[in-house]
Write a protein that holds these residues in place. Structure first.
Motif, short mmCIF file in Angstrom:
data_model
loop_
_atom_site.label_atom_id
_atom_site.label_comp_id
_atom_site.label_asym_id
_atom_site.label_seq_id
_atom_site.Cartn_x
_atom_site.Cartn_y
_atom_site.Cartn_z
N SER A 1 9.91 -6.46 12.57
CA SER A 1 8.51 -6.77 12.29
C SER A 1 7.64 -5.89 13.16
O SER A 1 8.03 -5.51 14.27
N PRO B 1 4.25 -3.32 3.55
CA PRO B 1 5.59 -3.70 3.09
C PRO B 1 6.16 -2.76 2.04
O PRO B 1 7.35 -2.42 2.08
N TYR C 1 7.71 0.47 3.59
CA TYR C 1 9.02 0.28 4.20
C TYR C 1 10.10 0.01 3.14
O TYR C 1 11.24 0.46 3.26
N LEU C 2 9.73 -0.73 2.10
CA LEU C 2 10.67 -0.98 1.01
C LEU C 2 11.11 0.33 0.37
O LEU C 2 12.30 0.55 0.13
N VAL D 1 16.21 -4.72 0.04
CA VAL D 1 15.10 -4.90 0.98
C VAL D 1 14.24 -6.09 0.61
O VAL D 1 13.81 -6.23 -0.54
N ALA E 1 10.68 -7.34 1.92
CA ALA E 1 9.54 -6.90 2.74
C ALA E 1 8.33 -7.75 2.40
O ALA E 1 8.04 -8.00 1.22
N VAL F 1 10.34 -6.80 7.56
CA VAL F 1 11.35 -6.16 6.69
C VAL F 1 12.72 -6.70 7.08
O VAL F 1 13.08 -6.73 8.26
#
Length: 263
Positions: free
Chosen positions: A130, A167, A170-171, A181, A183, A257
């Motif tokens: 996080s 999010p 990062y995904l 994933v 997220a 994530v």
């Protein structure tokens, strides 16, 4: 940057710890080994042990003061002084673990998004982290704005805006390399008490580089810039985050994530 202050960081332990508990709750595997990147003073280790009491654990942090505090608080635990970038490059004291987890650390690592595939590769089952997503909140806008004024600007220099991903960012990075994933993001509304609570909150974390630079300038030139800066920023924060009879609300966005190996 000068070293961190464990005592200042732990001032709002409950508020800073809550996101970690929610991150841990979304991990679906039962790891036999856990590596905590940026373990800080070890205050979150009980959360991991409570969930997975049989797992081995190692905490890494780049702050000598944090590692010293963690070892003193938890003498039976294993805490090592190490940098996240060294771990990503395979130079850390622990090469891999079933669960590699990190709370509010990666935003301090330059180019952390580019490091994510290498960091994830050190997790045999799950890579979870996080990061705070509040760098355009009034607290940080005011921090950068006041620091950009003279006489502070000459002592501090440019203040970096530590950008984290959404999010979806990062995904895309991790799903694109084969991970499954999860997220998401959450905005907490923390209720802080005491005098100038928002100033005290950011002084222990996001404002650290600015405050350390001012302290160094004062020590070298006999000035009192730190006290002036605290007073000026504190006044601005009181206007942006007015106190209520029940406390001072602080909205704080976090991005989470959990990446799990497929199969």
């Amino acid at each position: 940057m000068a070293d961190w202050s464990p005592a200042a960081y732990l001032r709002y332990t409950d508020e800073r710890s809550r996101p970690f508990g929610e991150l841990v709750a979304r991990v679906g595997h039962d790891p036999a080994s856990i590596l905590d990147l940026g373990c800080g003073p070890g205050h979150l280790t009980p959360v991991l042990r409570g969930r997975w009491p049989a797992a081995s654990f190692v905490g890494l942090d780049a702050s000598p003061a944090m590692i010293e505090r963690a070892r003193a608080t938890d003498p039976g635990g294993r805490y090592e002084l190490a940098d996240v970038r060294d771990h990503a490059a395979g130079r850390g004291p622990v090469r891999e673990a079933d669960l590699v987890i990190s709370n509010a650390t990666l935003q301090w690592v330059p180019g952390h998004r580019e490091l994510l595939p290498a960091l994830a590769a050190t997790a045999r089952q799950t890579f979870a982290f996080s990061v705070p997503g509040n760098h355009d909140a009034p607290s940080h806008l005011l921090l950068r704005g006041v620091a950009a004024r003279e006489p502070y600007a000459a002592a501090v220099g440019p203040v970096e805006r530590r950008v984290v991903g959404d999010p979806a960012d990062y995904l895309e990075i991790l799903a694109g390399t084969g991970w499954e994933v999860d997220a998401w993001e959450t905005t907490y509304t923390h209720l802080l008490g005491g005098e100038d609570p928002v100033l005290r909150w950011i002084s222990a974390t996001g404002a650290q580089p600015v405050l350390h630079a001012l302290d160094a300038h004062d020590a070298g030139h006999g000035t009192g810039l730190r006290a002036r800066f605290d007073a000026e920023l504190g006044a601005a924060l009181r206007d942006a985050y007015p106190s209520r009879p029940y406390g001072t609300p602080l909205a704080f966005r976090r991005v989470f994530v959990v990446a799990t190996r497929r199969g």
